[in-house]
Design an enzyme around this catalytic site. Structure first.
Site, PDB file in Angstrom:
ATOM      1  N   SER A 193      53.130 109.661   4.533  1.00 23.86           N
ATOM      2  CA  SER A 193      54.586 109.808   4.581  1.00 23.86           C
ATOM      3  C   SER A 193      55.181 108.539   5.155  1.00 23.86           C
ATOM      4  CB  SER A 193      54.978 110.999   5.456  1.00 23.86           C
ATOM      5  OG  SER A 193      56.371 110.995   5.734  1.00 23.86           O
ATOM      6  N   TYR A 196      54.732 115.053  14.012  1.00 21.11           N
ATOM      7  CA  TYR A 196      54.527 114.976  12.561  1.00 21.11           C
ATOM      8  C   TYR A 196      54.287 113.526  12.145  1.00 21.11           C
ATOM      9  CZ  TYR A 196      55.435 114.674   7.602  1.00 21.11           C
ATOM     10  OH  TYR A 196      55.331 114.380   6.262  1.00 21.11           O
TER      11      TYR A 196
END
Length: 266
Positions: free
Chosen positions: A141, A154
């Protein structure tokens, strides 16, 4: 049904989003695909929608190493010779700053995004090394590259994915096994719905005023990595919406010249 002559690909998190579209695209291109996910009903729907494709549904939780090992051991003969692994399973929970974070959310993200990826890798990578060829594609990501408020754990799990990919490249030198990482920006899938604990309104707000990526954009990047000739390794692909320059910030709306009678356009 296609004969899967391009080889067998194992895709984790195949019941929705990037994993589902990657499964459909690769199977439609001639691969045999092991579609691994927790939700049996979603896997059944996937196969029902694509009856002509060589897809083997595998109900499994990547966090459960022993269960995953048993499931892989029981794969049908036509799906055992895995030549590529797409480590896609992952999630994000919560937007709290780290000083008021929720341990349960942190634990779930670490167990899925880090431990789950390692479980799949540990169990399948030796097969690729033994065969002297193969490809691992890890889905990261942009959160692993650019900080943003509330990203903390995250983002750290995705930074782990990026760095692990580079170190796998170093460790696998000379084995014939390639390793790539794809780092998407904001994409419209069920990801935001999970992060907002099923709140559809808040999930929709995530994409307000922009044109986000969709699952096809990432699936096509995976397929492109796999399609490169053996002499080529794609280390990293970073994909963002045009409306998203970095992190979770966005460009201002584009305004038509005065007198056109048109409003803003996104």
């Amino acid at each position: 049904m296609n004969d899967g002559n391009l080889g067998v690909v194992f895709v984790s998190g195949a019941s929705s989003g990037f994993g589902m579209r990657t499964t459909e695209l690769l199977a439609g291109s001639g691969y045999r695909v092991v579609a691994a996910a927790r939700r049996r009903d979603r896997l059944e729907d996937l196969c029902a929608r694509n009856p002509a494709l060589a897809v083997c549904p595998l109900e499994v939780d990547v966090r459960d190493r022993e269960g995953l090992a048993r499931s892989i051991h029981r794969l049908p003969a036509d799906f055992r010779d895995v030549s590529a692994v797409i480590n896609n399973a992952g999630l994000s929970k919560g937007f709290e700053p780290v000083q008021s974070g929720v341990w349960g959310n942190w634990h779930e993200m670490i167990e899925t995004n880090v431990v789950g990826l390692l479980n799949v890798t540990e169990l399948l990578l030796p097969r690729l090394v033994e065969r002297g060829s193969g490809h691992v594609v890890n889905i990261g990501s942009i959160a692993g590259n650019y900080p943003y408020l509330g990203g903390n754990v995250y983002a750290a799990t995705k930074a782990f994915v990026h760095q692990l990919t580079l170190n796998m490249r170093a460790d696998l030198h000379g084995t014939g096994v390639r390793v790539s990482c794809i780092a998407p920006g904001k994409a419209e899938t069920e990801f935001a719905l999970v992060r907002h604990d099923g709140d559809h309104e808040r999930a929709r707000e995530t994409y307000r005023g922009i044109t986000p990526l969709d699952a096809d954009d990432v699936a096509e990047a995976v397929a492109w990595c796999l399609s490169r000739p053996p002499r080529v390794n794609i280390n990293m692909i970073e994909i963002m919406p045009t409306d998203q320059p970095f992190g979770l910030s966005f460009a201002p709306p584009r305004t038509e010249p005065a007198g056109t009678g048109k409003g803003t356009h996104l």
